[in-house]
Design a protein around this motif. Structure first.
Motif, short mmCIF file in Angstrom:
data_model
loop_
_atom_site.label_atom_id
_atom_site.label_comp_id
_atom_site.label_asym_id
_atom_site.label_seq_id
_atom_site.Cartn_x
_atom_site.Cartn_y
_atom_site.Cartn_z
N LYS A 103 43.62 42.76 51.01
CA LYS A 103 44.87 43.31 50.58
C LYS A 103 45.59 44.01 51.72
CE LYS A 103 42.22 44.97 46.53
NZ LYS A 103 42.80 44.08 45.36
N ALA A 118 53.56 49.49 46.10
CA ALA A 118 53.35 51.05 46.28
C ALA A 118 53.43 51.25 47.70
CB ALA A 118 51.97 51.30 45.57
N VAL A 141 45.39 55.91 44.55
CA VAL A 141 44.62 54.64 44.39
C VAL A 141 43.86 54.21 45.60
CG1 VAL A 141 44.75 52.11 43.64
CG2 VAL A 141 46.33 53.70 42.75
N LYS A 143 41.52 51.62 47.74
CA LYS A 143 41.02 50.14 47.52
C LYS A 143 40.32 49.59 48.77
CE LYS A 143 44.94 48.84 44.77
NZ LYS A 143 46.22 47.91 44.59
N VAL A 153 38.89 48.78 43.24
CA VAL A 153 40.04 49.57 43.12
C VAL A 153 39.74 50.65 42.39
CG1 VAL A 153 42.42 49.51 41.98
CG2 VAL A 153 41.52 47.53 43.12
N ILE A 155 41.17 53.99 40.81
CA ILE A 155 42.43 55.19 40.30
C ILE A 155 41.71 56.43 40.17
CG2 ILE A 155 44.19 55.27 38.72
CD1 ILE A 155 44.26 52.71 39.59
N PHE A 185 50.30 55.86 43.48
CA PHE A 185 49.83 55.38 41.91
C PHE A 185 51.32 55.05 41.33
CE2 PHE A 185 49.89 56.11 37.55
CZ PHE A 185 48.60 55.25 36.98
N LEU A 186 51.54 53.88 40.97
CA LEU A 186 52.81 53.48 40.22
C LEU A 186 52.58 53.44 38.66
CD1 LEU A 186 53.90 50.42 42.33
CD2 LEU A 186 54.72 52.49 42.50
N GLU A 190 52.27 46.68 33.65
CA GLU A 190 51.79 45.43 34.33
C GLU A 190 52.35 44.26 33.68
OE1 GLU A 190 48.05 45.55 36.25
OE2 GLU A 190 47.80 47.36 35.20
N LYS A 212 42.28 44.29 31.18
CA LYS A 212 40.89 44.33 32.12
C LYS A 212 39.97 45.10 31.83
CE LYS A 212 43.51 42.90 36.46
NZ LYS A 212 44.64 42.96 36.18
N ASN A 222 36.60 48.64 34.38
CA ASN A 222 37.25 47.45 34.64
C ASN A 222 36.58 45.85 34.70
OD1 ASN A 222 39.97 47.40 35.25
ND2 ASN A 222 39.65 48.26 37.19
N ILE A 280 51.62 44.60 42.97
CA ILE A 280 50.27 45.40 42.96
C ILE A 280 49.27 44.73 43.81
CG2 ILE A 280 48.27 46.08 41.62
CD1 ILE A 280 50.26 48.19 40.74
N GLU A 281 49.23 43.28 43.50
CA GLU A 281 48.17 42.43 44.31
C GLU A 281 48.82 40.99 44.00
OE1 GLU A 281 44.35 41.97 42.50
OE2 GLU A 281 45.05 41.44 40.58
P1 AMP Z 1 43.79 44.98 41.48
O1 AMP Z 1 42.48 44.67 41.61
O2 AMP Z 1 44.53 45.34 42.55
O3 AMP Z 1 44.55 44.22 40.51
O4 AMP Z 1 43.79 46.43 40.76
C1 AMP Z 1 43.10 46.76 39.54
C2 AMP Z 1 44.09 47.59 38.58
O5 AMP Z 1 44.42 48.82 39.20
C3 AMP Z 1 45.64 46.82 38.28
O6 AMP Z 1 45.64 45.80 37.44
C4 AMP Z 1 46.11 47.92 38.17
O7 AMP Z 1 46.03 48.32 36.54
C5 AMP Z 1 45.72 49.27 38.79
N1 AMP Z 1 46.16 49.47 40.25
C6 AMP Z 1 46.14 48.84 41.12
N2 AMP Z 1 47.03 49.35 42.09
C7 AMP Z 1 47.84 50.51 41.59
C8 AMP Z 1 48.65 51.15 41.90
N3 AMP Z 1 49.11 51.28 43.20
N4 AMP Z 1 49.16 51.95 40.70
C9 AMP Z 1 48.78 51.80 39.48
N5 AMP Z 1 47.69 51.17 39.30
C10 AMP Z 1 47.10 50.29 40.41
#
Ligand code: AMP
Ligand code: GLY
Length: 420
Positions: A103, A118, A141, A143, A153, A155, A185-186, A190, A212, A222, A280-281
Motif C-alpha cells: 500500500k 487520502a 484509518v 493499514k 485495514v 477504520i 478517513f474519506l 465506494e 465487504k 470485513n 483507496i487501493e
Molecule cells: P482496502 O482493503 O484498502 O480496500 O480497505 C478496506 C475498506 O476500508 C475499503 O473498502 C473502504 O471501505 C475502507 N477504507 C479504506 N481506506 C479508507 C479511507 N481512507 N477512508 C475511508 N474508508 C477507507
C-alpha cells in the motif's frame, strides 16, 4: 488453444465458464479449481508455491496460456517466472503487482504523480505512530502495508482503537511489519473501477460495487465480499473520464517510468467524494465477487480478449456488453469470516435449472463421489442478469432457497443502494 487458470474461487470458475464458451479454446486446466471448474476443466492439484513443478506441468501438457486469478502468485512473481520460461501469461509482473502488494508503494506513486488519494503518513515505529495519533483527527484509518487478505485495514473511531491497531500490526498480525500507513478517513461512496491492459493499450472493463461486510446493512466484519452488483450507480461518462485522467493514466505512466508496463486486469477501489474520485487501493486482478458479476455482462468472446492481450493486440478488440444489470449473492459457510466447518454436503445443486441469464459459480466447493461438499468460507455465487436489480436479487434468493444445505448463510440486502 489450451489454457490454464490459477486459483480456486468464484472468480476463477467464472473465468473458466467464459473461456469455455470461446471459439478459440479447446481445453482448460484449473490449478487447483473447485467442484464447479471440475465440470468444465481438468482440475490439477499442485502446490502453487512450487513454481518449478507448475512450470513442468504446463510444459508437459503444452498449455498455451496461463491466466492468474488471485493476488498472491502475482505479488510473488509468478508472471516473471513463467515469462522467463517462455510461457504466455496474462497478469501483471512483480513490479507492477506492488500496486496491491504494498500500500505504501501505491501511496508514494500517488504522491509523485498527483493522483488523488487520502492524505497519509508512513510510520516506522509504534512510538512514532502513537505520537502522531495523539494529535490526530478521528475517524482515522490504520493499514498494514502488505497483503492481508482484506483484513489489514482498521477504520478507527477513537484513539484507543488506533493504538490497538498499530500495536497489532507492529506485533506481526499480518506478517513482519517494519512500517505502517495511517491515513485520513474519506467519507463518500465506494466504486470499483476495472480496466484490462495488454501493456500497450488499455480498455475499461465495467464498474461494480461489492459488499465487504459480513452482515446486512453493511455491518459486521470485513470479508472477501458477500455480493456485488454491476454497474455501480455512480457510473457516468463524466466520472469515467475523471477516473481515467486523474487516476489510471498517471498510474500507468508511473509504471512506465519504473521501466515496466501493466498486463492484466487492474481494479481501482475508489471513494467518490462529491463526484470526485479518490484512490483507496489498487488490486492487480479482477475482484471476487466482482468478476463473477461482470463477466456475465460481456458479449465479446473472452478467449479472444485474453489472446489479444497476450499478443499486445487489445486495440483490435471492440468490447460488446449486455446493457442489462447484474447482481451476485455469495452463499457462505455459517461463521465466516471467523471459524466455520467444512465438508458439509450441499444437496439439490444439480436439480436447479438455470436460464441463460442465470449463473451459479462455485467457490469453496469440492466434489467427491458425485456429491458436492463445502470447502471454504465463501462457497457458491448466484448471479442473475436482467434489466432490473430487484428482480435479479429476488431470483438469486429464490435459487438459493432451492438448495439444501444446512450450513449456509447469505445477505438478503445485496444491492440495497440500487434497490431499496
Ligand atoms: P482496502 O482493503 O484498502 O480496500 O480497505 C478496506 C475498506 O476500508 C475499503 O473498502 C473502504 O471501505 C475502507 N477504507 C479504506 N481506506 C479508507 C479511507 N481512507 N477512508 C475511508 N474508508 C477507507
Ligand atoms: N471484492 C474485493 C476484492 O476482490 O478484493
Amino acid at each position: 488453444m489450451k489454457v490454464g487458470i490459477i486459483g480456486s474461487g468464484g472468480r476463477e470458475h467464472a473465468i473458466c465458464y467464459s473461456l469455455k464458451k470461446s471459439n478459440n479454446i479447446d481445453e482448460i486446466f484449473c490449478f487447483p479449481g473447485n467442484a464447479g471448474t471440475k465440470k468444465i476443466a481438468e482440475n490439477i492439484n499442485i502446490n502453487l508455491s512450487n513454481f518449478e513443478e507448475l512450470k513442468n506441468f504446463i510444459i508437459s501438457k503444452n498449455i498455451d496460456l496461463i491466466i492468474i486469478g488471485p493476488e498472491k502468485p502475482l505479488v510473488d512473481g509468478l508472471v516473471d517466472f513463467l515469462e522467463e520460461n517462455k510461457i504466455n501469461v496474462f497478469g501483471p509482473n512483480k513490479i507492477a503487482s506492488q500496486l496491491e502488494g504494498s500500500k505504501i508503494f501505491t501511496k508514494n506513486l500517488c504522491k509523485k504523480y498527483g493522483i488523488p488519494t487520502a492524505n497519509f503518513g508512513v510510520f516506522f515505529s509504534e512510538v512514532d505512530a502513537i505520537k502522531f495519533l495523539e494529535e490526530a483527527k478521528f475517524p482515522i484509518v490504520v493499514k498494514a502495508d502488505g497483503l492481508a487478505a482484506g483484513k489489514g485495514v482498521y477504520i478507527c473511531e477513537k484513539k484507543d482503537e488506533a493504538f490497538q491497531a498499530t500495536k497489532e500490526i507492529f506485533q506481526g498480525k499480518f506478517g513482519l511489519a517494519k512500517k505502517i500507513l495511517i491515513e485520513e478517513f474519506l467519507s463518500g461512496e465506494e466504486m470499483s473501477f476495472f480496466i484490462i491492459s495488454d501493456g500497450k493499450t488499455y480498455k475499461t472493463f465495467c464498474t461494480a460495487q461489492d459488499h465487504k461486510r459480513a452482515l446486512e446493512g453493511d455491518k459486521g466484519k470485513n470479508t472477501g465480499g458477500m455480493g456485488a452488483y454491476s454497474p455501480s450507480r455512480l457510473e457516468s461518462n463524466h466520472l469515467n473520464k475523471k477516473i481515467i485522467e486523474k487516476i489510471i493514466k498517471p498510474t500507468l505512466i508511473g509504471l512506465n517510468d519504473l521501466g515496466t508496463s501493466y498486463v492484466g486486469f487492474l481494479y481501482a477501489g475508489l471513494m467518490i467524494v462529491e463526484n470526485e474520485p479518490y484512490l483507496i487501493e489498487y488490486n492487480v486482478r479482477m475482484g471476487d465477487p466482482e468478476c463473477q458479476t461482470i463477466l456475465p455482462r460481456l458479449k465479446t468472446d473472452f478467449g479472444k480478449v485474453i489472446n489479444a492481450c497476450i499478443n499486445k493486440k487489445l486495440d483490435s478488440i471492440e468490447f460488446d456488453w449486455h446493457d442489462e444489470k447484474s447482481l451476485c449473492i455469495v452463499l457462505c459457510s455459517k461463521g465466516y469470516p471467523d471459524d466455520y466447518i467444512n465438508n458439509q454436503e450441499i444437496k439439490n445443486l444439480e436439480k436447479v435449472s438455470l436460464k441463460e441469464n442465470e449463473f451459479i459459480f462455485h467457490a469453496g466447493t469440492k466434489a467427491q463421489e458425485n456429491k458436492i461438499f463445502s470447502n471454504g468460507g465463501r462457497v457458491l455465487n448466484f448471479v442473475i442478469r436482467s434489466n432490473n436489480f430487484q428482480r435479479n436479487r429476488e431470483k438469486a434468493i429464490k435459487i438459493i432457497n432451492q438448495i439444501d444445505w444446512h450450513n449456509g448463510f447469505f445477505r438478503k440486502d445485496i444491492g440495497y443502494k440500487v434497490i431499496d
